[in-house]
Design an enzyme around this catalytic site. Structure first.
Site, PDB file in Angstrom:
ATOM      1  N   SER A 102      55.286  -4.782 -65.724  1.00  0.00           N
ATOM      2  CA  SER A 102      54.457  -5.677 -66.514  1.00  0.00           C
ATOM      3  C   SER A 102      54.538  -5.366 -68.012  1.00  0.00           C
ATOM      4  O   SER A 102      55.580  -5.564 -68.629  1.00  0.00           O
ATOM      5  CB  SER A 102      53.016  -5.615 -65.993  1.00  0.00           C
ATOM      6  OG  SER A 102      52.248  -6.675 -66.487  1.00  0.00           O
ATOM      7  N   LYS A 150      58.008  -7.303 -62.443  1.00  0.00           N
ATOM      8  CA  LYS A 150      56.880  -8.237 -62.387  1.00  0.00           C
ATOM      9  C   LYS A 150      56.733  -8.917 -63.734  1.00  0.00           C
ATOM     10  O   LYS A 150      56.219  -8.339 -64.689  1.00  0.00           O
ATOM     11  CB  LYS A 150      55.576  -7.534 -62.008  1.00  0.00           C
ATOM     12  CG  LYS A 150      54.418  -8.527 -61.836  1.00  0.00           C
ATOM     13  CD  LYS A 150      53.108  -7.849 -61.529  1.00  0.00           C
ATOM     14  CE  LYS A 150      52.018  -8.893 -61.288  1.00  0.00           C
ATOM     15  NZ  LYS A 150      51.773  -9.763 -62.457  1.00  0.00           N
ATOM     16  N   ASP A 196      66.092  -5.619 -76.854  1.00  0.00           N
ATOM     17  CA  ASP A 196      66.571  -6.838 -77.512  1.00  0.00           C
ATOM     18  C   ASP A 196      66.749  -6.649 -79.011  1.00  0.00           C
ATOM     19  O   ASP A 196      67.724  -7.139 -79.600  1.00  0.00           O
ATOM     20  CB  ASP A 196      65.603  -7.997 -77.247  1.00  0.00           C
ATOM     21  CG  ASP A 196      65.695  -8.517 -75.824  1.00  0.00           C
ATOM     22  OD1 ASP A 196      66.737  -8.296 -75.182  1.00  0.00           O
ATOM     23  OD2 ASP A 196      64.719  -9.141 -75.350  1.00  0.00           O
TER      24      ASP A 196
END
Length: 704
Positions: free
Chosen positions: A480, A505, A491
């Site tokens: 999460s 998740k 990224d």
């Protein structure tokens, strides 16, 4: 005649026959209540709740799917899996009776008609009662009468097996299952008399609990067959069970700090709460199965086959009191019922105990000293009460990490490792703000709702607290909010992500009160700034570590009907691609070390051994063969452990210890002192990788 009426009559007739043909001792029968199937009828409140559930899912669930014949078929299959997951209760004739309604669940649910669902569950109760009576009759004859010298084999996983042809086939299967149960306990070291007593109590308790089945239990199971076809995190909760949903004891003043769930007849640990008694014991791990619970020095109570809420009631108790758990480790092969006892003292899990902590790893590479700062972040927390009342000193993950970063930089550290292993998530706001400490102003996560609208969450603070080399270490239990942070770091090219692929998740749930109970359903999905979902696949590290959980059914991808991984258009963000250029060289250096690292060698060998054990389809019901298989497994495990010990300069063992060495490398100590890298080889290797990065960056700078 309706299926409901047919099933009810057949249940009563079968039970009357059962009293003659498969009766246990008269004394035992008189000691249990009568099974009352007539009282198990749907109520008006349940009918209305089912209609509300259908409408909520149709209008608001992220997965916009129609309740039609195709979905009806999936509800049918899901319900059958719930009622008989190992295909050991229903016969082919039962399935033929049920199959008439395969494509009618959509119409029945939209009409609020619960009769078929209740009738199917009633048939399951009848079959379960027959199995228990069969087992008790067999046990009453004495388990010493069972033959363990033949060539019989038992299928380990019957989830996709053929349904038993008739009652005779059922009885044959039940006999095999009981023999397997006895054999597992024999191999776990129990004596015949002890096994006899344990199984007699176990089946008597299971029958007692079966007879306590309520209309509410049937309704919850039936409606969840509908909810679960939307996604695994969508679930109906009855009024009684809403409070104990997922049994997250982290917020209880009387808990052990564990998230539990039912796993067929067992209670399985899903997650350990940071700084809770279970986590601090270093004796428990996710996927361990709890088979016994005892209070203080009292007798251990066998809880196999118990309802989850009843197991939790036993585990909970006054703060400061002692609870003993009998646990089958997840690392055991499927046939190994060997258990260990874990003693825990119940206590409150305080915010300060779960707070981020720092430590320092010291290295000497090629004659040069390096100091790597480590910040362990157990969860993404915030003291909402203090925050809302305007307390300037409220605690939160971001505020604590900001302070620790400042303290570590004053100690002239050469790099930072942010440890998110076992971090199950928490506050989305904190995940966003923590990202801002390392990347400055910019987007950190995207949230897409069921209508396709995308909300961009970013950190408004343009300041960067730490500019130096950064590694984020994750594992399969990082979920999460942890995945949001790790994905953003990856990224942006701000740091290396190292470890195991994360849980996966990437969905957002909401709880909606109903007229009767509550519905938790998925209404949105997380995406990284690159447009990639964190759902299902999780975050794949730049440099991978081996994991025993890779050989277990664990993570989002293992859940039935998990929403898929996908992508949406990225948002503008400024990425630094320099790290990715160096990753291939970092991987080569890591692999060269891992090939000589005793802990990595041991883990890889354990993975191969566990995978081989889990890939077996059948187990022998021959005691001699079964003992030989177990001995072979233990000999391989002992050889692997001793190879690890010799490489570390430790004394080899003559026999296996109960403690698993892998549990000792689960995290870093709760201390602000310098860390002994040998106690956590995976953390130490992450430090080595950061040093590799420093050296390669120095070479690039020199060449430039």
């Amino acid at each position: 005649m309706t299926l409901s009426t047919t099933l009810r009559k057949s249940c009563l007739i079968a039970l009357l026959c059962l009293g003659v043909g498969n009766a246990v001792a008269d004394e035992a029968v008189s000691a249990i209540p009568v099974l009352d199937l007539e009282s198990l009828q749907p109520t008006r409140e349940q009918m209305i709740a089912s209609l509300n559930t259908v409408e909520l899912l149709r209008r608001h669930h992220y997965n916009r799917i129609r309740l039609d014949d195709e979905l009806s078929s999936e509800v049918f299959d899901t319900y059958l899996r719930q009622l008989d997951p190992q295909r050991s209760l229903f016969t082919e004739a039962d399935i033929r009776d049920f199959s008439e309604y395969r494509y009618k669940f959509d119409d029945l649910l939209q009409a609020g008609d619960l009769s078929v669902g209740f009738a199917m569950h009633t048939r399951q109760i009848q079959r379960a009662d027959q199995r228990i009576a069969f087992a008790r009759q067999l046990l009453s004859e004495g388990i010493d009468k069972l033959d363990f010298s033949g060539d019989q084999m038992i299928l380990i996983d019957r989830e996709k097996a053929d349904w038993p042809a008739d009652d005779s086939a059922l009885h044959s299967l039940w006999r095999q299952q009981i023999k397997d149960e006895v054999l597992r306990l024999k191999l776990a070291g129990r004596e015949t008399e002890s096994i006899q007593e344990l199984l007699e109590k176990r089946y008597a308790n299971q029958q007692k609990r079966l007879y306590q089945t309520r209309s509410e239990d049937i309704f919850q199971n039936y409606i969840n067959a509908l909810a679960q076809v939307y996604d695994p995190h969508t679930q109906y909760m009855s009024p009684d069970n809403a409070e104990n949903f997922d049994i997250n004891m982290s917020l209880s003043l009387e808990g052990i700090g564990a998230v539990l769930q039912s796993d067929n007849d067992h209670t399985k640990i899903v997650r350990l709460v940071p700084a809770g008694p279970a986590e601090k014991s270093k004796q428990l791990a996710p996927a361990d199965r709890i088979i016994g619970v005892a209070q203080g020095n009292s007798e251990m109570v066998d809880v196999v086959g118990w309802r989850l809420d009843e197991v939790v009631k036993l585990i909970r108790g006054p703060k400061g009191s002692t609870v003993r758990l009998e646990v089958i480790p997840a690392s055991n092969p499927p046939s190994d019922m060997t258990s260990r006892e874990v003693v825990l003292v119940r206590e409150a899990v305080k915010l300060e105990d779960q707070a981020a902590k720092s430590s320092v790893l010291e290295f000497n590479e090629q004659g040069q000293d390096y100091r790597i700062g480590v910040i362990e972040v157990p969860g993404f927390y915030i003291d909402f009460k203090a925050y809302r009342r305007g307390d300037p000193d409220y605690r939160s993950t971001t505020r604590d990490v900001r302070r620790l970063l400042s303290e570590l930089q004053e100690q002239n550290i050469d790099g930072i490792v942010l440890d998110l292993r076992n971090n199950g998530g928490g506050s989305l706001q904190e995940a966003t703000e923590l990202t801002g400490l390392f990347i400055g102003q910019g987007p950190s996560v995207l949230v897409r709702d069921a209508k396709g609208q995308v909300q961009v969450l970013d950190d408004p603070d343009a300041g960067v607290v730490y500019h130096g080399p950064l590694a984020v270490i994750v594992n399969k239990l990082s979920a999460s909010a942890s995945e949001i942070f790790a994905g953003a770091v990856q990224d942006y090219g701000r740091g290396l992500v190292i470890g195991e692929p994360t849980f996966g998740k990437g969905t957002v749930q909401s709880i909606q009160p109903l007229n009767h109970g509550e519905l938790k359903f998925t209404l949105a999905k997380f995406y990284r700034v690159s447009g990639q979902s964190t759902q299902n696949r999780g975050v794949v590290p730049d440099i991978l570590y081996p994991s025993l959980l890779e050989t277990a059914d664990f993570g989002e991808s293992s859940l039935p009907r998990a929403l898929p991984w996908d992508t949406i258009p990225p948002v503008p963000y400024k990425a630094d691609n320099m790290l990715q250029v160096l990753v291939p060289q970092l991987i080569d250096r890591h692999k060269a070390r891992a090939e000589k690292n005793p802990e990595f060698i041991y883990t890889m060998a354990r993975i191969d051994l566990n995978r081989a054990m889990q890939e077996r389809e059948y187990l022998p019901l021959n005691e001699e063969r079964r003992r030989a298989e177990q001995q072979e497994f233990e000999e391989k495990l002992l050889a692997m452990e001793n190879a690890r010990r010799r490489a570390l300069g430790e004394e080899p063992l003559e026999k296996l210890e109960k403690e698993d060495p892998l549990l000792e490398t689960a995290g870093i100590p709760d201390t602000d002192d310098e860390v002994d890298a040998a106690k956590d080889p995976f953390l130490a290797e992450t430090g080595h990788i950061l040093i590799d990065l420093l050296q390669l960056q120095a070479q690039v700078a020199k060449a430039g």
